[in-house]
Design a protein around this motif. Structure first.
Motif, PDB file in Angstrom:
ATOM      1  N   TYR A  52       4.837  -2.620  11.564  1.00 56.22           N
ATOM      2  CA  TYR A  52       4.146  -2.734  10.759  1.00 56.22           C
ATOM      3  C   TYR A  52       5.603  -3.587  10.094  1.00 56.22           C
ATOM      4  O   TYR A  52       4.857  -4.280   9.114  1.00 56.22           O
ATOM      5  CB  TYR A  52       3.567  -1.219   9.149  1.00 56.22           C
ATOM      6  CG  TYR A  52       2.943  -1.064   9.839  1.00 56.22           C
ATOM      7  CD1 TYR A  52       1.072  -1.297   9.762  1.00 56.22           C
ATOM      8  CD2 TYR A  52       2.612   0.595  10.831  1.00 56.22           C
ATOM      9  CE1 TYR A  52       0.435  -0.653  10.187  1.00 56.22           C
ATOM     10  CE2 TYR A  52       1.424   0.731  11.470  1.00 56.22           C
ATOM     11  CZ  TYR A  52       0.402  -0.001  10.687  1.00 56.22           C
ATOM     12  OH  TYR A  52      -0.679   1.368  11.063  1.00 56.22           O
ATOM     13  N   LEU A  90       1.885  -4.446   0.767  1.00 55.86           N
ATOM     14  CA  LEU A  90       1.419  -3.272   0.416  1.00 55.86           C
ATOM     15  C   LEU A  90       1.051  -3.097   1.847  1.00 55.86           C
ATOM     16  O   LEU A  90       0.828  -1.816   1.881  1.00 55.86           O
ATOM     17  CB  LEU A  90       0.070  -2.680  -0.397  1.00 55.86           C
ATOM     18  CG  LEU A  90      -0.972  -2.252  -0.513  1.00 55.86           C
ATOM     19  CD1 LEU A  90      -0.369  -0.610  -1.399  1.00 55.86           C
ATOM     20  CD2 LEU A  90      -2.413  -2.299  -1.358  1.00 55.86           C
ATOM     21  N   HIS A 121       5.374   1.640  -1.357  1.00 53.05           N
ATOM     22  CA  HIS A 121       3.520   1.781  -1.475  1.00 53.05           C
ATOM     23  C   HIS A 121       3.143   2.603  -2.570  1.00 53.05           C
ATOM     24  O   HIS A 121       2.503   1.805  -2.837  1.00 53.05           O
ATOM     25  CB  HIS A 121       3.716   2.803   0.117  1.00 53.05           C
ATOM     26  CG  HIS A 121       2.169   2.591   0.467  1.00 53.05           C
ATOM     27  ND1 HIS A 121       1.379   3.364  -0.154  1.00 53.05           N
ATOM     28  CD2 HIS A 121       1.191   1.743   0.566  1.00 53.05           C
ATOM     29  CE1 HIS A 121       0.327   3.451   0.051  1.00 53.05           C
ATOM     30  NE2 HIS A 121      -0.095   2.263   0.476  1.00 53.05           N
ATOM     31  N   ARG A 171       0.470   0.226  -4.451  1.00 53.05           N
ATOM     32  CA  ARG A 171      -0.598   0.390  -4.989  1.00 53.05           C
ATOM     33  C   ARG A 171      -1.645   0.880  -5.916  1.00 53.05           C
ATOM     34  O   ARG A 171      -2.538   0.486  -6.371  1.00 53.05           O
ATOM     35  CB  ARG A 171      -0.718   1.879  -3.535  1.00 53.05           C
ATOM     36  CG  ARG A 171      -2.294   2.504  -3.656  1.00 53.05           C
ATOM     37  CD  ARG A 171      -3.180   1.770  -2.494  1.00 53.05           C
ATOM     38  NE  ARG A 171      -4.194   2.590  -2.230  1.00 53.05           N
ATOM     39  CZ  ARG A 171      -4.996   2.483  -0.999  1.00 53.05           C
ATOM     40  NH1 ARG A 171      -4.811   2.375   0.298  1.00 53.05           N
ATOM     41  NH2 ARG A 171      -6.452   3.103  -0.664  1.00 53.05           N
ATOM     42  N   ALA A 226      -5.462  -8.843   5.516  1.00 45.68           N
ATOM     43  CA  ALA A 226      -6.043  -7.880   5.990  1.00 45.68           C
ATOM     44  C   ALA A 226      -7.603  -7.626   5.707  1.00 45.68           C
ATOM     45  O   ALA A 226      -8.842  -6.846   6.290  1.00 45.68           O
ATOM     46  CB  ALA A 226      -6.053  -6.692   4.976  1.00 45.68           C
ATOM     47  N   GLY A 227      -8.138  -8.419   4.984  1.00 44.86           N
ATOM     48  CA  GLY A 227      -9.479  -8.584   4.233  1.00 44.86           C
ATOM     49  C   GLY A 227     -10.525  -9.720   5.099  1.00 44.86           C
ATOM     50  O   GLY A 227     -12.003  -9.670   4.648  1.00 44.86           O
ATOM     51  N   THR A 258     -16.992  -7.358  11.161  1.00 43.07           N
ATOM     52  CA  THR A 258     -18.128  -6.237  11.586  1.00 43.07           C
ATOM     53  C   THR A 258     -19.706  -6.758  11.743  1.00 43.07           C
ATOM     54  O   THR A 258     -20.620  -6.097  11.925  1.00 43.07           O
ATOM     55  CB  THR A 258     -17.656  -4.946   9.943  1.00 43.07           C
ATOM     56  OG1 THR A 258     -16.335  -4.440  10.483  1.00 43.07           O
ATOM     57  CG2 THR A 258     -18.251  -4.123  10.447  1.00 43.07           C
ATOM     58  N   ARG A 316       0.685   6.050  13.870  1.00 40.89           N
ATOM     59  CA  ARG A 316       2.578   6.397  12.561  1.00 40.89           C
ATOM     60  C   ARG A 316       3.900   7.296  13.867  1.00 40.89           C
ATOM     61  O   ARG A 316       3.560   7.165  15.096  1.00 40.89           O
ATOM     62  CB  ARG A 316       2.098   7.721  11.847  1.00 40.89           C
ATOM     63  CG  ARG A 316       0.592   7.125  10.834  1.00 40.89           C
ATOM     64  CD  ARG A 316       1.116   6.407   9.527  1.00 40.89           C
ATOM     65  NE  ARG A 316      -0.099   6.167   8.995  1.00 40.89           N
ATOM     66  CZ  ARG A 316      -0.701   4.910   8.829  1.00 40.89           C
ATOM     67  NH1 ARG A 316      -0.436   4.154   9.750  1.00 40.89           N
ATOM     68  NH2 ARG A 316      -2.014   5.076   8.757  1.00 40.89           N
ATOM     69  N   ARG A 373      -2.411   6.131   3.029  1.00 44.86           N
ATOM     70  CA  ARG A 373      -2.217   4.778   3.529  1.00 44.86           C
ATOM     71  C   ARG A 373      -3.892   4.095   3.998  1.00 44.86           C
ATOM     72  O   ARG A 373      -3.869   2.948   4.955  1.00 44.86           O
ATOM     73  CB  ARG A 373      -1.348   4.667   4.870  1.00 44.86           C
ATOM     74  CG  ARG A 373      -0.435   4.853   4.280  1.00 44.86           C
ATOM     75  CD  ARG A 373       0.212   4.662   3.361  1.00 44.86           C
ATOM     76  NE  ARG A 373       0.368   3.175   3.009  1.00 44.86           N
ATOM     77  CZ  ARG A 373       2.015   1.690   3.484  1.00 44.86           C
ATOM     78  NH1 ARG A 373       2.638   2.495   3.642  1.00 44.86           N
ATOM     79  NH2 ARG A 373       1.567   1.039   3.414  1.00 44.86           N
ATOM     80  N   CYS A 404      -7.814   2.384   3.759  1.00 45.70           N
ATOM     81  CA  CYS A 404      -7.894   0.925   3.197  1.00 45.70           C
ATOM     82  C   CYS A 404      -8.667   0.734   2.154  1.00 45.70           C
ATOM     83  O   CYS A 404      -9.310   1.348   1.419  1.00 45.70           O
ATOM     84  CB  CYS A 404      -8.590   0.454   3.841  1.00 45.70           C
ATOM     85  SG  CYS A 404      -9.810  -1.128   3.908  1.00 45.70           S
TER      86      CYS A 404
HETATM   87  C1  HEM Z   1     -14.751  -4.128   7.171  1.00 45.70           C
HETATM   88  C2  HEM Z   1     -13.958  -4.020   6.489  1.00 45.70           C
HETATM   89  C3  HEM Z   1     -12.401  -3.108   6.907  1.00 45.70           C
HETATM   90  C4  HEM Z   1     -11.875  -2.555   7.763  1.00 45.70           C
HETATM   91  C5  HEM Z   1     -12.542  -1.551   8.559  1.00 45.70           C
HETATM   92  C6  HEM Z   1     -10.931  -2.342   7.121  1.00 45.70           C
HETATM   93  C7  HEM Z   1     -10.218  -1.047   8.368  1.00 45.70           C
HETATM   94  C8  HEM Z   1      -8.831  -0.632   7.818  1.00 45.70           C
HETATM   95  C9  HEM Z   1      -7.630   0.379   8.038  1.00 45.70           C
HETATM   96  C10 HEM Z   1      -8.585   1.201   9.575  1.00 45.70           C
HETATM   97  C11 HEM Z   1      -7.361   0.081   7.731  1.00 45.70           C
HETATM   98  C12 HEM Z   1      -5.429   1.268   7.982  1.00 45.70           C
HETATM   99  C13 HEM Z   1      -4.276   0.459   8.908  1.00 45.70           C
HETATM  100  C14 HEM Z   1      -3.501   0.557   9.168  1.00 45.70           C
HETATM  101  O1  HEM Z   1      -3.107   1.514   8.383  1.00 45.70           O
HETATM  102  O2  HEM Z   1      -2.697   0.762   9.999  1.00 45.70           O
HETATM  103  C15 HEM Z   1      -6.711  -0.962   6.009  1.00 45.70           C
HETATM  104  C16 HEM Z   1      -5.537  -0.894   5.395  1.00 45.70           C
HETATM  105  C17 HEM Z   1      -5.869  -2.138   4.231  1.00 45.70           C
HETATM  106  N1  HEM Z   1      -6.378  -2.600   3.864  1.00 45.70           N
HETATM  107 FE1  HEM Z   1      -8.680  -2.453   5.379  1.00 45.70          FE
HETATM  108  N2  HEM Z   1     -10.611  -2.719   6.061  1.00 45.70           N
HETATM  109  C18 HEM Z   1     -11.397  -3.965   5.739  1.00 45.70           C
HETATM  110  C19 HEM Z   1     -11.650  -4.589   4.490  1.00 45.70           C
HETATM  111  C20 HEM Z   1     -10.378  -5.058   3.699  1.00 45.70           C
HETATM  112  C21 HEM Z   1     -10.255  -5.935   2.879  1.00 45.70           C
HETATM  113  C22 HEM Z   1     -11.891  -6.283   2.343  1.00 45.70           C
HETATM  114  C23 HEM Z   1      -9.885  -6.168   2.182  1.00 45.70           C
HETATM  115  C24 HEM Z   1      -8.480  -6.423   1.439  1.00 45.70           C
HETATM  116  C25 HEM Z   1      -8.484  -7.610   0.459  1.00 45.70           C
HETATM  117  C26 HEM Z   1      -8.356  -4.751   2.662  1.00 45.70           C
HETATM  118  C27 HEM Z   1      -6.927  -4.654   2.861  1.00 45.70           C
HETATM  119  C28 HEM Z   1      -6.425  -3.322   2.838  1.00 45.70           C
HETATM  120  C29 HEM Z   1      -4.969  -3.147   2.768  1.00 45.70           C
HETATM  121  C30 HEM Z   1      -4.396  -3.866   1.316  1.00 45.70           C
HETATM  122  C31 HEM Z   1      -4.794  -2.648   3.798  1.00 45.70           C
HETATM  123  C32 HEM Z   1      -3.632  -1.007   3.173  1.00 45.70           C
HETATM  124  C33 HEM Z   1      -3.912  -0.436   2.152  1.00 45.70           C
HETATM  125  C34 HEM Z   1      -2.475   0.327   2.185  1.00 45.70           C
HETATM  126  O3  HEM Z   1      -1.561   0.511   3.018  1.00 45.70           O
HETATM  127  O4  HEM Z   1      -2.514   1.048   0.903  1.00 45.70           O
HETATM  128  N3  HEM Z   1      -9.410  -4.154   3.348  1.00 45.70           N
HETATM  129  N4  HEM Z   1      -8.223  -0.645   6.419  1.00 45.70           N
END
Ligand code: HEM
Length: 460
Positions: free
Chosen positions: A73, A84, A93, A97, A263-264, A271, A335, A401, A403
């Protein structure tokens, strides 16, 4: 500690070179699937790396024991500032958050709808113009690219304070620079042995052009004294906090915005791309979705309000099923065991082991999902004969952690998919569909070609 016999029965330990598994590039998630079939729900991928696909083990790793993120990471960290997504420190974190979460609350999302709406208006106008330019005949459009540009513009409008206008212009320095950097990170992510080396020699800096762009936006927003409902505003508001620790610096805000872009955007757009592919593969499903949407009044400007579509059972089922069959994090979620742990009461994992949660592999497990390989949105409906295995479903990850953008992406996907399917008849091009079986995982799941066409004609 479990007796060694139990360990051997429950986990067959073999050694594999992870980078060798990724041949051709982007396919290791498929090799992992074979390995799980062959050796069971816990497989050793290297001297200190295992992958698990048992739902109980995944839940324990991601939520119950809430294991720490591993050094991979660090690749997502820029300017030596934790964001984040990248931070591996639990206290940092929790703090970040807490600061960011208000921008993703359901209430605040409603005030972001205007940005989703405006972007969809631009997209729909562009599609209509393309079809008119083609004398109203069925027109080929690159759906994969279409969703990508839309998702980028939405992140621009929400996290960067203004749209990138990618739909109109197809280019903008911020997403263009990011796309180039993402390619490099994806390469290293699939060759994890190189992480330490890269970290030593390539200090990741935010590109000066992005810094300049963002500095200007922040300065203008502060100088104007006006508020705009967007994610950037929530980040800027931290500057007024009574607690000095809560005040984000400009560089932290910029890194956070760049992280949201990473990420977003592709996560949501891929999808949506997969949803369209799955619908085209199963015309009865597409028809059922169209029938559901035909029951709703389309507003005069031709874009659904979220309120109109948020509870549609079939629309939601299509999105959930796409996220099951084509989850963004198909390579698994990594992890590190920061202490000795025993997974599901039977698998001893020594401190220092990287544990990859194979969410794709859990989603395709026949023990959890009957007819697991089939796209069947019906399994999510209230009258499904077998209720969906929601405890073996991790598209957004779970635990601390998980999403943060989950609700935002669902909001966006509902509006976008409903509006697109309602406004246009979509029709598959057979030779394109054949190519789409080749899917890859770089940083997120995608189709091998990286782009794809669908025939579109306007609904009378
Ligand atoms: C279909 C849409 C999405 C899917 C399937 C998805 C999936 C995921 C997954 C699986 C993780 C965990 C990743 C890890 O631990 O390595 C994650 C974390 C995260 N996602 Fe998404 N995501 C999506 C959309 C978004 C959007 C739209 C945003 C923001 C604009 C976003 C922001 C984040 C952030 C900031 C994290 C880290 C959260 C943390 O560690 O507290 N994601 N996402």
């Amino acid at each position: 500690m479990v007796p060694i016999g139990v360990l051997l029965v429950n986990c067959q330990f073999f050694k594999f070179k992870r980078s060798k598994l990724d041949q051709p590039s982007g396919t290791s998630f498929l090799k992992f699937l074979e390995l799980q079939r062959q050796y069971g729900p816990a497989v050793r991928l290297g001297p200190k790396t295992i992958m698990v696909s048992d739902k109980e083990m995944i839940t324990q790793v991601l939520a119950g024991d809430d294991l720490k993120k591993g050094d991979i990471y660090d690749l997502f960290k820029t300017d030596n500032v934790d964001n984040l997504f990248s931070t591996r420190d639990k206290d940092i974190h929790r703090h970040l958050r807490r600061l960011v979460s208000p921008s993703f609350s359901v209430k605040y999302l409603n005030s972001l709808e205007v940005h989703f709406h405006d972007t969809l208006l631009v997209l729909m106008d562009k599609l209509v113009a393309q079809i008119h330019a083609n004398e109203d005949k069925p027109t080929r459009i690159d759906t994969w690219m279409m969703w990508k540009l839309m998702a980028l513009d939405i992140i621009g409008a929400t996290a960067f304070g203004r749209s990138f206008n990618m739909i109109e212009n197809g280019t903008h320095i911020v997403p263009d620079i990011m796309a180039a950097q993402t390619k490099d990170i994806a390469w290293v992510a699939n060759n994890p042995n190189l992480v330490w080396f890269i970290k030593l020699f390539i200090p990741v800096r935010t590109d000066p052009k992005i810094v300049e762009f963002m500095e200007k936006i922040i300065e203008e927003r502060i100088a104007s004294g006006t508020r705009r409902n967007d994610i950037l505003q929530i980040l800027l508001d931290t500057k007024q906090s009574s607690d000095p620790n809560d005040r984000l610096s400009n560089i932290e805000i910029m890194n956070m915005a760049v992280m949201f872009l990473g990420a977003g955007s592709d996560t949501t757009s891929n999808t949506l791309g997969f949803a369209v592919i799955e619908l085209l593969r199963r015309p009865s499903t597409l028809k059922r979705l169209q029938d559901e949407l035909d029951m709703i009044d389309l507003p005069e400007d031709g874009v659904f309000h979220h309120q109109q579509v948020k509870n549609l059972p079939y629309l939601n089922a299509v999105i959930k099923e796409t996220l099951r069959l084509d989850p963004v994090a198909a390579n698994g979620i990594e992890r590190i065991a920061d202490r000795d742990v025993v997974l599901a009461g039977k698998l001893f994992v020594p401190k220092g082991t990287a544990v990859i949660s194979g969410i794709y592999h859990a989603h395709l497990n026949e023990d959890y999902w009957p007819n697991a390989r089939a796209f069947e949105p019906e399994r999510w409906l209230d009258d499904a004969p077998v209720p969906p295995a929601t405890d073996a479903y991790f598209p957004f990850s779970i635990g601390s952690r998980g999403c943060v953008g989950k609700d935002m992406s669902l909001f966006e996907m509902r509006m976008a998919l409903a509006t697109f399917v309602r406004r246009f008849n979509i029709e598959a091009i057979p030779d394109v569909m054949e190519k789409l079986v080749d899917i890859r995982h770089y940083l997120s799941l995608t189709v091998a070609e990286g782009k794809t066409d669908f025939l579109v004609s306007i609904r009378p």
